[in-house]
Design a protein around this motif. Structure first.
Motif, PDB file in Angstrom:
ATOM      1  N   TRP A 146      43.572  40.239  47.693  1.00 55.87           N
ATOM      2  CA  TRP A 146      42.992  41.352  48.449  1.00 55.87           C
ATOM      3  C   TRP A 146      42.615  40.926  49.863  1.00 55.87           C
ATOM      4  O   TRP A 146      42.885  41.643  50.838  1.00 55.87           O
ATOM      5  CB  TRP A 146      41.779  41.913  47.710  1.00 55.87           C
ATOM      6  CG  TRP A 146      42.129  42.983  46.732  1.00 55.87           C
ATOM      7  CD1 TRP A 146      42.303  42.857  45.385  1.00 55.87           C
ATOM      8  CD2 TRP A 146      42.376  44.358  47.039  1.00 55.87           C
ATOM      9  NE1 TRP A 146      42.643  44.065  44.830  1.00 55.87           N
ATOM     10  CE2 TRP A 146      42.690  45.009  45.816  1.00 55.87           C
ATOM     11  CE3 TRP A 146      42.359  45.105  48.207  1.00 55.87           C
ATOM     12  CZ2 TRP A 146      42.979  46.368  45.754  1.00 55.87           C
ATOM     13  CZ3 TRP A 146      42.654  46.464  48.150  1.00 55.87           C
ATOM     14  CH2 TRP A 146      42.963  47.082  46.934  1.00 55.87           C
ATOM     15  N   LEU A 160      40.722  38.046  44.338  1.00 47.44           N
ATOM     16  CA  LEU A 160      40.080  38.235  45.636  1.00 47.44           C
ATOM     17  C   LEU A 160      40.952  37.679  46.759  1.00 47.44           C
ATOM     18  O   LEU A 160      41.016  38.263  47.849  1.00 47.44           O
ATOM     19  CB  LEU A 160      38.711  37.557  45.653  1.00 47.44           C
ATOM     20  CG  LEU A 160      37.622  38.236  44.828  1.00 47.44           C
ATOM     21  CD1 LEU A 160      36.374  37.370  44.784  1.00 47.44           C
ATOM     22  CD2 LEU A 160      37.287  39.612  45.395  1.00 47.44           C
ATOM     23  N   GLY A 212      34.867  39.242  50.722  1.00 44.02           N
ATOM     24  CA  GLY A 212      35.801  38.609  49.798  1.00 44.02           C
ATOM     25  C   GLY A 212      35.845  37.104  49.965  1.00 44.02           C
ATOM     26  O   GLY A 212      35.873  36.354  48.983  1.00 44.02           O
ATOM     27  N   SER A 217      32.663  35.644  48.564  1.00 43.68           N
ATOM     28  CA  SER A 217      32.692  35.692  47.095  1.00 43.68           C
ATOM     29  C   SER A 217      33.603  34.620  46.520  1.00 43.68           C
ATOM     30  O   SER A 217      33.278  33.988  45.511  1.00 43.68           O
ATOM     31  CB  SER A 217      33.150  37.076  46.628  1.00 43.68           C
ATOM     32  OG  SER A 217      32.269  38.084  47.089  1.00 43.68           O
TER      33      SER A 217
END
Length: 227
Positions: free
Chosen positions: A67, A64, A32, A35
């Motif tokens: 999360w 993201l 994550g 990304s």
């Protein structure tokens, strides 16, 4: 250095189903973060180089981020790495510390249970809303509930890992529920410096084991040879 007894050892963290879950969550958090960096770089290049901003990058990066944050919280709880005020705990006996740890664990579990419960209750309403940027830019019918889902998932993992760490502490495998890593390291280094002889080099210093810059050869024959 002394063993850092506030960190569970490899055997405690490495085995069992929770060890598998821990490693899986670690990979998710790392993926994550990678990304997010990639998405933000794409946004910057698209805006300032090609003058064509993306409509999906901000929403995806924010999603993201939620999360990653909610998955990283239980990892910190499992390792006892969250910030803590240990002014009192350092002055308490081990038995009293265990009682305090039970109270801290209970508060942590109740807090995450409440957060997860209310986040789950909001999920049905959020399921009817789309993330417009992602839906329009990537063609993925991403729903707001996908972001909300991170909260109960992170809360559930936090509760599980808190219980696990409490069990480890009650079993004597760790000494505290949370500890400040920097403070612990500095305190251990201070203890080593105080116990070391006055003329010994500082442990781990670059000068340890090196000759003094003022050292000279006291052998007259060698000095005559040098001249």
């Amino acid at each position: 250095m002394k063993d850092e007894s506030w960190i569970p050892g490899h055997k405690e963290l490495g085995g069992g189903i929770l060890g598998v879950v821990d490693r899986f969550v670690c990979w998710l958090v790392a993926g994550g973060l990678f990304s997010m960096v990639a998405i933000l770089m794409i946004q910057v290049v698209a805006r300032y180089v090609f003058n064509a901003s993306t409509v999906w990058s901000e929403e995806l990066a924010v999603s993201l981020f939620v999360w990653v944050s909610m998955l990283a919280i239980p990892l910190g709880l499992r390792r006892g790495e969250h910030l803590t005020l240990d002014i009192l705990s350092k002055r308490l006996s081990p038995r009293v510390n265990k009682i305090v740890a039970i109270g801290i664990a209970a508060i942590t579990i109740i807090t995450f249970a409440i957060i997860g419960y209310y986040a789950a209750k909001l999920a049905p309403a959020a399921d009817r809303q789309l993330l417009a940027g992602i839906a329009g830019g990537l063609g993925i019918q991403a729903k707001v509930s996908w972001i909300y889902l991170a909260v109960p998932v992170g809360a559930a993992l936090s509760i599980i890992f808190t219980i696990e760490r409490l069990v480890l502490m009650l079993a004597g495998k760790v000494t505290v529920m949370n500890a400040d890593a920097d403070t612990t390291f500095i305190e251990q280094l201070d203890e080593e410096l105080e116990s070391a002889p006055a003329d010994s080099p500082i442990p781990g210093s670059p000068s340890a084991g090196l000759p003094s810059p003022t050292a000279h050869n006291t052998d007259p024959a060698a000095n005559d040879k040098d001249r």
